[in-house]
Design an enzyme around this catalytic site. Structure first.
Site, short mmCIF file in Angstrom:
data_model
loop_
_atom_site.label_atom_id
_atom_site.label_comp_id
_atom_site.label_asym_id
_atom_site.label_seq_id
_atom_site.Cartn_x
_atom_site.Cartn_y
_atom_site.Cartn_z
N ASP A 23 0.80 -1.05 -0.04
CA ASP A 23 0.01 0.03 0.25
C ASP A 23 0.92 1.25 -0.12
O ASP A 23 0.36 2.15 0.65
CB ASP A 23 -0.92 0.03 1.19
N LYS A 35 1.68 2.01 -5.15
CA LYS A 35 2.42 1.41 -6.40
C LYS A 35 1.51 1.63 -7.72
O LYS A 35 1.91 2.07 -8.71
CB LYS A 35 2.59 -0.23 -6.04
N GLY A 66 -4.55 -4.27 -3.84
CA GLY A 66 -5.54 -3.43 -3.96
C GLY A 66 -4.76 -2.16 -4.33
O GLY A 66 -4.21 -1.60 -3.52
N HIS A 67 -4.83 -1.82 -5.61
CA HIS A 67 -4.12 -0.82 -6.12
C HIS A 67 -4.88 0.39 -6.51
O HIS A 67 -6.00 0.05 -7.59
CB HIS A 67 -3.24 -1.15 -7.27
N GLN A 120 1.83 -6.13 -3.09
CA GLN A 120 2.43 -5.92 -1.84
C GLN A 120 3.51 -5.36 -1.58
O GLN A 120 3.80 -4.41 -2.23
CB GLN A 120 2.67 -7.48 -1.35
N THR A 150 -7.61 -1.32 0.82
CA THR A 150 -8.33 -1.23 -0.60
C THR A 150 -9.30 -2.49 -0.59
O THR A 150 -10.22 -2.57 -1.44
CB THR A 150 -7.26 -0.94 -1.52
N ARG A 160 -9.93 -2.89 6.13
CA ARG A 160 -9.51 -2.80 7.50
C ARG A 160 -8.73 -1.75 7.78
O ARG A 160 -7.87 -1.10 6.89
CB ARG A 160 -8.50 -4.33 7.47
P1 GDP Z 1 -0.68 0.38 -3.57
O1 GDP Z 1 -1.49 -1.10 -3.06
O2 GDP Z 1 0.76 0.29 -3.24
O3 GDP Z 1 -1.15 0.62 -4.93
O4 GDP Z 1 -1.41 1.54 -2.76
P2 GDP Z 1 -2.99 1.64 -2.30
O5 GDP Z 1 -3.71 2.07 -3.63
O6 GDP Z 1 -3.54 0.39 -1.70
O7 GDP Z 1 -3.16 2.49 -1.13
C1 GDP Z 1 -2.60 4.15 -1.40
C2 GDP Z 1 -3.60 5.04 -1.18
O8 GDP Z 1 -3.08 6.51 -1.03
C3 GDP Z 1 -4.61 5.09 -2.35
O9 GDP Z 1 -5.96 5.46 -1.89
C4 GDP Z 1 -4.31 6.07 -3.21
O10 GDP Z 1 -5.13 6.75 -3.90
C5 GDP Z 1 -3.71 7.17 -2.17
N1 GDP Z 1 -2.53 7.96 -2.50
C6 GDP Z 1 -1.45 7.47 -3.31
N2 GDP Z 1 -0.33 8.66 -3.29
C7 GDP Z 1 -0.86 9.45 -2.61
C8 GDP Z 1 -0.53 10.69 -2.14
O11 GDP Z 1 0.57 11.28 -2.50
N3 GDP Z 1 -1.07 11.59 -1.27
C9 GDP Z 1 -2.38 11.02 -0.79
N4 GDP Z 1 -2.91 11.75 0.07
N5 GDP Z 1 -2.99 9.94 -1.08
C10 GDP Z 1 -2.17 9.28 -2.10
P1 IMO Z 2 -1.05 -4.25 -2.18
O1 IMO Z 2 -0.61 -4.79 -3.36
C1 IMO Z 2 -0.82 -4.63 1.98
C2 IMO Z 2 -0.88 -8.47 3.73
C3 IMO Z 2 -2.26 -9.02 4.49
C4 IMO Z 2 -1.63 -10.24 5.46
C5 IMO Z 2 -0.41 -10.67 4.48
C6 IMO Z 2 -0.81 -12.16 4.12
O2 IMO Z 2 -2.32 -3.37 -2.12
O3 IMO Z 2 0.10 -3.54 -1.63
P2 IMO Z 2 -2.49 -12.76 2.02
O4 IMO Z 2 -3.91 -12.39 1.88
O5 IMO Z 2 -1.65 -12.11 0.99
O6 IMO Z 2 -2.30 -14.09 2.32
O7 IMO Z 2 -2.06 -11.90 3.44
O8 IMO Z 2 -0.25 -9.83 3.59
N1 IMO Z 2 -1.16 -8.01 2.53
C7 IMO Z 2 -1.11 -6.87 1.99
N2 IMO Z 2 -1.02 -5.75 2.73
N3 IMO Z 2 -1.12 -4.47 0.99
C8 IMO Z 2 -1.26 -5.57 -0.08
O9 IMO Z 2 -1.24 -5.45 -1.14
C9 IMO Z 2 -1.48 -6.80 0.56
N4 IMO Z 2 -1.56 -7.98 0.14
C10 IMO Z 2 -1.56 -8.87 1.29
O10 IMO Z 2 -2.72 -7.87 5.03
O11 IMO Z 2 -0.99 -9.28 6.44
MG MG Z 3 -3.08 -1.77 -1.92
#
Ligand code: GDP
Ligand code: IMO
Ligand code: MG
Length: 442
Positions: free
Chosen positions: A13, A16, A40-41, A223, A298, A302
């Protein structure tokens, strides 16, 4: 050679999806090489939010091929939902390609993931309950069912029958749950063929062809490094290789095809699920970060655990992945915090560790050693150039650079495409293709 890997340097998270979306405009292909719908991206483009789980974050660009490669585990039902969601928002998904060698997430994987976690009680990993662990376990055990099996339903049925014999015993006898019905699963999976069958190709061949032709191929990690099955905080990890090396295995390319590796680093640290998090903040500042940064999963919704930036973790990631430069994200979230800390060492029983300690117990029990910085009050989410950032913000960035010893090339100050500060202008020159628009039109 034009292979570029982007991956998370922390516990997932990091943003990416957001950075992939930014850079994808310069690419010809974006590839997911591991993980499944545990990922969840989130991508925000022109005010519209997209949540991607399997589909690479390049999908918003109509001229880019998006590949779900062999290393991914695919839940077809979720994938179809994603496709529908995208088409509903006017996105063309015809450029998707799926590897026939990717493994399928089956209903019993999800049941066993949930039941296994319940059985662990307090020791649970805190998985996403998406069946990821059991699906990768079956792959390693050589009892998995692959996407290509869907294209030969006779084989699919035989494999499903074999698998169910054992899985149903476990479901009934170990977990006291209702066994699954072969016919029901067969019919359900059969119905998916029509929707996803047309996307299935030899993706390794396709990716290698693109690379040979000098096209730009972007490998989008899911991840984060500390969730890697080998190099993460085991057992509190996911079940795939999330690191740069995983891109070669999960996409079927040689290591020499990669010429740039970008690490995504959040300006602080978050983690969902259990496991050590030495710089965790359990007071109001942590809540402030969670609310301001909307730190909720995402995939699962949680709340994410929040902590200060941990440079031991990031330095380790840089080493494990050979990261060239960093995309720093969510810096805007730190505005308004009086004192910002960076974890620079761990103190365990009086011994100071400046690199990740050799035994995980230390990570669980250590006291973080912090460098403290004066924060900044100003909102920075509209700032476009580095020089316009408040002095204390620049100090924070420059101090991180000193500690991690590689450049921070991109600074994200908001979720939207244009909320970005491009520090390394060479980045644009390296990626810019004559037929593509500049990285950013400010
Ligand atoms: P990923 O799994 O690495 O792709 O990240 P996620 O999408 O799960 O979580 C990142 C969250 O932060 C998302 O809701 C994005 O829209 C948001 N986000 C990304 N970059 C920024 C930033 O620079 N500032 C803020 N406030 N939100 C951001
Ligand atoms: P993105 O790509 C954050 C965490 C779960 C748990 C552990 C194992 O959005 O960054 P799993 O379901 O993979 O067997 O769970 O890994 N986890 C993540 N945490 N971002 C993710 O993906 C995750 N994918 C799995 O919360 O701790
Ligand atoms: Mg994510």
């Amino acid at each position: 050679m034009s292979g570029i890997i982007l991956l998370g340097t922390q516990w997932g998270d990091e943003g990416k999806g957001r950075i992939t979306d930014l850079l994808a405009g310069q690419m010809d292909m974006v590839v997911r090489f591991q993980g499944g719908d545990n990922a969840g991206h989130t991508v925000v483009a022109d005010g519209v939010q997209f949540k991607l789980h399997h589909i690479p974050s390049g999908i918003l660009y109509p001229d880019i091929i998006c590949v779900i490669a062999n290393g991914v585990v695919v839940n077809p039902e979720v994938l179809i939902g994603e496709l529908d969601n995208l088409t509903g928002k006017g996105i063309n998904t015809e450029n998707l390609r799926i590897s026939g060698n990717a493994h399928l997430v089956m209903p019993y994987h999800i049941i066993l993931d949930k039941a296994g976690e319940q059985g662990l009680g307090k020791s649970k990993i805190g998985t996403t309950h998406k069946g990821i662990g059991p699906a990768y376990a079956d792959k390693a055990y050589r009892s998995g069912i692959r996407v290509q099996d869907l294209l030969d339903l006779k084989i699919f049925r035989v494999k499903l029958d074999e698998a169910l014999k054992l899985k149903n015993e476990i479901i009934k006898k170990v977990y006291n749950l209702e066994p699954l019905n072969l016919e029901e699963i067969f019919e359900k999976y059969k119905s998916y063929v029509e929707r996803i069958g047309k996307y299935v190709v030899d993706t390794s061949l396709l990716i290698n062809k693109y690379l040979e032709d000098g096209k730009f191929v972007f490998f989008e990690g899911a991840q984060g490094t500390l969730l890697d099955i080998d190099h993460g905080t085991y057992p509190f990890v996911t079940s795939s290789s999330t690191i740069a090396g995983g891109a070669c295995i999960g996409a079927g390319i040689g290591p020499k095809q990669i010429n740039e590796i970008i690490g995504v680093m959040k300006a602080y640290t978050t983690r969902v699920g259990s496991g050590p998090l030495p710089s965790e903040i359990e007071d109001r500042t942590g809540d402030y970060m969670r609310e301001k940064g909307y730190e909720y999963g995402t995939t699962t919704g949680r709340p994410r655990r929040c902590g200060w930036l941990d440079t031991l973790v990031v330095k380790y990631s840089i080493m494990i992945n050979s990261i060239d430069s960093i995309a720093l994200t969510k810096l805007d979230v730190l505005s308004g915090i009086d004192e910002i800390k960076i974890c620079v060492a761990y103190d365990y029983e009086g011994k100071i560790y400046k690199d990740l300690p050799p035994h995980q117990t230390i990570m669980h029990k250590c006291k973080p050693v912090y460098k403290v910085f004066k924060g900044w009050k100003e909102n920075i989410d509209k700032i476009k150039t580095y020089e316009q950032l408040p002095e204390n913000t620049r100090k924070y960035i420059e101090e991180i650079e000193k500690l991690i010893e590689i450049p921070i090339s991109l600074v994200s100050v908001g979720p939207e495409r244009n909320q970005i500060i491009i520090r390394d202008l060479n980045l644009e020159r390296r990626f810019l293709k004559r037929d593509k628009k500049p990285l950013l039109v400010l």
